[in-house]
Design a protein around this motif. Structure first.
Motif, PDB file in Angstrom:
ATOM      1  N   LEU A  63      13.503 168.236 -35.807  1.00 19.33           N
ATOM      2  CA  LEU A  63      12.677 169.252 -35.170  1.00 19.33           C
ATOM      3  C   LEU A  63      11.374 169.441 -35.936  1.00 19.33           C
ATOM      4  N   ILE A  64      11.452 169.481 -37.256  1.00 17.52           N
ATOM      5  CA  ILE A  64      10.241 169.631 -38.071  1.00 17.52           C
ATOM      6  C   ILE A  64       9.302 168.445 -37.833  1.00 17.52           C
ATOM      7  N   VAL A  65       9.856 167.237 -37.850  1.00 22.22           N
ATOM      8  CA  VAL A  65       9.020 166.039 -37.694  1.00 22.22           C
ATOM      9  C   VAL A  65       8.363 166.011 -36.320  1.00 22.22           C
ATOM     10  N   PHE A  66       9.163 166.184 -35.254  1.00 21.15           N
ATOM     11  CA  PHE A  66       8.597 166.124 -33.909  1.00 21.15           C
ATOM     12  C   PHE A  66       7.581 167.241 -33.676  1.00 21.15           C
ATOM     13  N   ALA A  67       7.880 168.439 -34.130  1.00 23.49           N
ATOM     14  CA  ALA A  67       6.945 169.552 -33.954  1.00 23.49           C
ATOM     15  C   ALA A  67       5.667 169.316 -34.746  1.00 23.49           C
ATOM     16  N   ALA A  68       5.776 168.786 -35.957  1.00 19.69           N
ATOM     17  CA  ALA A  68       4.579 168.541 -36.779  1.00 19.69           C
ATOM     18  C   ALA A  68       3.709 167.446 -36.174  1.00 19.69           C
ATOM     19  N   VAL A  69       4.338 166.387 -35.691  1.00 14.04           N
ATOM     20  CA  VAL A  69       3.567 165.303 -35.064  1.00 14.04           C
ATOM     21  C   VAL A  69       2.873 165.813 -33.799  1.00 14.04           C
ATOM     22  N   GLY A  70       3.609 166.564 -32.987  1.00 21.79           N
ATOM     23  CA  GLY A  70       3.018 167.135 -31.778  1.00 21.79           C
ATOM     24  C   GLY A  70       1.901 168.105 -32.094  1.00 21.79           C
ATOM     25  N   PHE A  71       2.112 168.943 -33.110  1.00 20.87           N
ATOM     26  CA  PHE A  71       1.087 169.907 -33.504  1.00 20.87           C
ATOM     27  C   PHE A  71      -0.178 169.180 -33.954  1.00 20.87           C
ATOM     28  N   ALA A  72      -0.018 168.151 -34.775  1.00 24.41           N
ATOM     29  CA  ALA A  72      -1.178 167.400 -35.260  1.00 24.41           C
ATOM     30  C   ALA A  72      -1.940 166.750 -34.103  1.00 24.41           C
ATOM     31  N   ALA A  73      -1.209 166.187 -33.152  1.00 24.62           N
ATOM     32  CA  ALA A  73      -1.856 165.536 -32.010  1.00 24.62           C
ATOM     33  C   ALA A  73      -2.597 166.559 -31.151  1.00 24.62           C
TER      34      ALA A  73
END
Length: 121
Positions: A63-73
């Motif tokens: 969840l942290i990884v997917f949310a962080a990648v999405g947030f950055a994009a």
């Protein structure tokens, strides 16, 4: 009526619907790049299932990884001028808020997960 006036009148009337359809059908039959009719590919469902599998296997870390990648994009897109998203929330700022909350929930879940794991040892 002169030849020029007749041509202008024909152009003003435009092609008939039958002409348009027959031209389109002819172009589709003779175009190798034309898409073939067939069933829709449910690729999104495969992607969702893979993401769910990773989420189940990795827990809050995923969840942290997917949310962080999405947030950055979305952050980059917002900085570049994107104001409306195809995401259900529509407003890019709401999407950023949502992904930030998910990342925070992932961090909280990881702390709980690590605490529970440490208590077993």
């Amino acid at each position: 009526m002169s030849e020029r006036e007749a041509a202008a009148e024909r152009i003003a009337r435009g092609p008939t619907p039958a002409d348009l359809v027959s031209r389109r059908e002819h172009a589709l039959r003779n175009d190798d790049a034309a898409p073939t009719a067939g069933p829709d590919d449910p690729l999104r469902l495969c992607i969702f299932a893979t993401v769910a599998l990773l989420g189940w296997a990795l827990g809050p870390v995923a969840l942290i990884v997917f949310a962080a990648v999405g947030f950055a994009a979305y952050w980059r897109a917002w900085r570049a001028g994107l104001t409306r998203s195809r995401c259900w929330l529509r407003d890019t700022r709401l999407v950023l808020l949502y992904l930030g909350v998910l990342a925070a929930a992932g961090v909280a879940g990881a702390v709980v997960w690590a605490t529970a794991l440490a208590a077993r040892l």
